[in-house]
Write a protein that holds these residues in place. Structure first.
Motif, PDB file in Angstrom:
ATOM      1  N   ARG A  73       0.821  -1.217   0.000  1.00  0.00           N
ATOM      2  CA  ARG A  73       0.000   0.000   0.000  1.00  0.00           C
ATOM      3  C   ARG A  73       0.853   1.265   0.000  1.00  0.00           C
ATOM      4  NH1 ARG A  73      -3.280  -3.959   0.268  1.00  0.00           N
ATOM      5  NH2 ARG A  73      -5.469  -3.681   0.884  1.00  0.00           N
ATOM      6  N   VAL A  74       2.135   1.130   0.345  1.00  0.00           N
ATOM      7  CA  VAL A  74       3.025   2.292   0.415  1.00  0.00           C
ATOM      8  C   VAL A  74       4.365   1.947  -0.216  1.00  0.00           C
ATOM      9  CG1 VAL A  74       1.950   3.162   2.528  1.00  0.00           C
ATOM     10  CG2 VAL A  74       3.938   1.649   2.695  1.00  0.00           C
ATOM     11  N   ASP A  75       5.089   2.985  -0.618  1.00  0.00           N
ATOM     12  CA  ASP A  75       6.464   2.794  -1.084  1.00  0.00           C
ATOM     13  C   ASP A  75       7.383   2.720   0.125  1.00  0.00           C
ATOM     14  OD1 ASP A  75       5.883   2.882  -3.832  1.00  0.00           O
ATOM     15  OD2 ASP A  75       5.876   5.081  -3.795  1.00  0.00           O
ATOM     16  N   TYR A  76       8.235   1.723   0.148  1.00  0.00           N
ATOM     17  CA  TYR A  76       9.133   1.535   1.297  1.00  0.00           C
ATOM     18  C   TYR A  76       9.938   2.806   1.574  1.00  0.00           C
ATOM     19  CZ  TYR A  76      12.373  -0.853   4.448  1.00  0.00           C
ATOM     20  OH  TYR A  76      13.100  -1.231   5.550  1.00  0.00           O
ATOM     21  N   ILE A  86       8.361   5.757   3.755  1.00  0.00           N
ATOM     22  CA  ILE A  86       7.967   5.565   5.152  1.00  0.00           C
ATOM     23  C   ILE A  86       8.732   6.534   6.047  1.00  0.00           C
ATOM     24  CG2 ILE A  86       7.982   3.952   7.096  1.00  0.00           C
ATOM     25  CD1 ILE A  86       7.510   1.715   5.039  1.00  0.00           C
ATOM     26  N   ASP A  87       8.000   7.234   6.892  1.00  0.00           N
ATOM     27  CA  ASP A  87       8.555   8.273   7.758  1.00  0.00           C
ATOM     28  C   ASP A  87       8.396   7.843   9.219  1.00  0.00           C
ATOM     29  OD1 ASP A  87       9.320  10.568   9.050  1.00  0.00           O
ATOM     30  OD2 ASP A  87       7.628  11.801   8.347  1.00  0.00           O
ATOM     31  N   LEU A  88       9.494   7.661   9.920  1.00  0.00           N
ATOM     32  CA  LEU A  88       9.466   7.215  11.312  1.00  0.00           C
ATOM     33  C   LEU A  88       9.372   8.363  12.302  1.00  0.00           C
ATOM     34  CD1 LEU A  88      12.256   4.443  11.349  1.00  0.00           C
ATOM     35  CD2 LEU A  88       9.830   4.207  10.776  1.00  0.00           C
ATOM     36  N   VAL A 130       1.408   1.209   6.167  1.00  0.00           N
ATOM     37  CA  VAL A 130       1.325   2.586   6.660  1.00  0.00           C
ATOM     38  C   VAL A 130       2.645   3.295   6.422  1.00  0.00           C
ATOM     39  CG1 VAL A 130      -0.394   1.993   8.399  1.00  0.00           C
ATOM     40  CG2 VAL A 130       2.031   2.006   9.027  1.00  0.00           C
ATOM     41  N   SER A 131       2.580   4.600   6.217  1.00  0.00           N
ATOM     42  CA  SER A 131       3.803   5.364   5.932  1.00  0.00           C
ATOM     43  C   SER A 131       4.185   6.308   7.060  1.00  0.00           C
ATOM     44  CB  SER A 131       3.632   6.167   4.638  1.00  0.00           C
ATOM     45  OG  SER A 131       2.548   7.080   4.752  1.00  0.00           O
ATOM     46  N   LYS A 132       3.297   6.485   8.056  1.00  0.00           N
ATOM     47  CA  LYS A 132       3.592   7.367   9.184  1.00  0.00           C
ATOM     48  C   LYS A 132       3.299   6.649  10.497  1.00  0.00           C
ATOM     49  CE  LYS A 132       2.597  11.620   6.629  1.00  0.00           C
ATOM     50  NZ  LYS A 132       4.029  11.963   6.497  1.00  0.00           N
ATOM     51  N   ILE A 133       4.063   6.993  11.529  1.00  0.00           N
ATOM     52  CA  ILE A 133       3.938   6.338  12.828  1.00  0.00           C
ATOM     53  C   ILE A 133       2.519   6.430  13.369  1.00  0.00           C
ATOM     54  CG2 ILE A 133       4.608   6.485  15.263  1.00  0.00           C
ATOM     55  CD1 ILE A 133       6.706   5.103  13.575  1.00  0.00           C
ATOM     56  N   GLU A 134       1.892   7.592  13.288  1.00  0.00           N
ATOM     57  CA  GLU A 134       0.563   7.785  13.857  1.00  0.00           C
ATOM     58  C   GLU A 134      -0.461   6.839  13.232  1.00  0.00           C
ATOM     59  OE1 GLU A 134      -1.811   9.528  16.762  1.00  0.00           O
ATOM     60  OE2 GLU A 134       0.358   9.677  16.421  1.00  0.00           O
TER      61      GLU A 134
END
Length: 366
Positions: free
Chosen positions: A42-45, A48-50, A330-334
């Motif tokens: 679902r997302v590009d690796y 991804i933002d930690l 998911v691409s964001k921690i939240e």
């Protein structure tokens, strides 16, 4: 008194490095928490933002190196190495109890080395509940913060350890009143931190009413301070304290359970610590409701090997977290907080018995 405190700090470091001090028959509960794998990406690796915002500070990942040490010569290099690592990686750290430096100013440098080597990192000062309740005033609390130019201060709840420890002072009836006073008097966030026994919903609600900003659950399943004091009692030939350490080795609320109890009953910020041993544990903690995670023993063991080992260990945690996020889409921690998770085993049984709705976790829409 200061020499006694310094010797105890040295004992704690040595025992944690040389002995098995982790829970024996109880785990942190993360093995009972399962993500729903998403086979179609679902997302590009790479996207991804930690990063996270926590207590007014920007972190590159939701990781704080938990309160470890200070107040002894051997602690200075450990704190320096960890400080350099978190500064470079954009993370945070907490220092060990600053009691030794409050008692003896000559030991302040063992803590000040942290801010000197991490001028931009989020640093947490630390004092014990026993001293807060019985000895210290706002003056000592502010001194602890100023000593390391801290971004927050933690009061640690080590009630079990104080009972087992030969030098312990397990009183503390006046603590609640003191917490109210401290929350009103200081201008940095106030964190209440357990030390391996976890925090229940009722305690979390009480702490929220007292004006604290954040709870560090520090649940059971990781380092057992009853175990640490067991080894000290064994070396001292104290049979009573040895028995207590052995009997309460696995005492407490598993970390995964405590995260849910605290996050579901309060609006406070939550740090998940206690047996965090991989980036997958970090992801599960966030999915259960935590805002940040804390890692202690693995980083202590890395710190004695040097800066590069600390950075390698922390980067491994971060890469593992990123991999999990990719696999759940998911691409964001939240966004992890809306990701479905299945709770099984002891964690599910405990939470059901306590009246929590665990099915809502499984039905969440990513």
């Amino acid at each position: 008194m200061a020499n006694e405190t310094e010797r105890r700090k040295i004992d704690h470091i040595r025992i944690c490095l040389e002995k098995n001090v982790e829970a024996k028959n109880l785990t942190s509960g993360f093995e009972n928490v399962f993500f729903v794998h998403r086979a179609v990406p679902r997302v590009d690796y790479e996207s991804i933002d930690l990063s996270v915002d926590f207590l007014g500070h920007k972190f590159s990942a939701p990781i704080i190196v938990e309160a470890l040490t200070g107040g002894a010569e051997k602690a200075t290099e450990i704190n320096r190495v960890i400080a350099l690592a978190v500064e470079e990686l954009g993370l945070g750290m907490g220092v060990g109890s600053q009691r030794a430096a409050i008692e003896d100013e000559s030991l302040e440098y063992t803590f000040k080395v942290v801010r000197e080597n991490a001028p931009n990192a989020f640093i947490i000062a630390n004092l014990g509940y026993s001293q807060i309740a019985s000895e210290y005033s706002i003056k000592e609390v502010k001194r602890a913060v100023e000593m390391i130019e801290a971004n927050a201060i933690a009061i640690h709840l080590n009630t079990l350890q104080e009972v087992i420890q030969t030098e312990g002072k397990p009183g503390g009836k006046s603590l609640c009143d003191k917490i109210i006073d401290i929350a009103d008097a200081i201008d940095v966030p106030l964190i209440i931190k357990e030390t391996g026994c976890g925090i229940a919903a009722e305690e979390a609600e009480l702490l929220e009413s007292l004006g604290v900003d954040c709870i560090d659950v520090a649940g059971a399943g990781g380092t057992s301070w009853a175990a640490v004091e067991y080894y000290r009692a064994l070396e001292a030939g104290d049979e009573t304290k040895k028995h207590l350490g052995e009997a309460f080795w696995d005492w407490g609320i598993p970390t995964a359970v405590s995260i849910v109890e605290v996050s579901q009953t309060t609006k406070l910020k939550v740090i998940a610590s206690g047996g965090i041993r991989s980036g997958l544990h970090i992801a599960k903690s966030i999915a259960l409701g935590a805002d940040m995670t804390g890692i202690a023993l693995p980083i202590l063991k890395a710190a004695v090997l040097g800066l590069e080992e600390v950075k390698r260990k922390l980067k491994t945690f971060m890469e593992c977290l990123k991999t999990c996020m990719f696999l759940v889409g998911v691409s964001k921690i939240e966004e992890l907080k809306n990701t479905p998770v299945i709770l099984t085993g002891l964690v599910a049984e405990w939470l059901k018995a306590r009246g929590f709705n665990i099915e809502e976790y499984a039905r969440r829409a990513p």
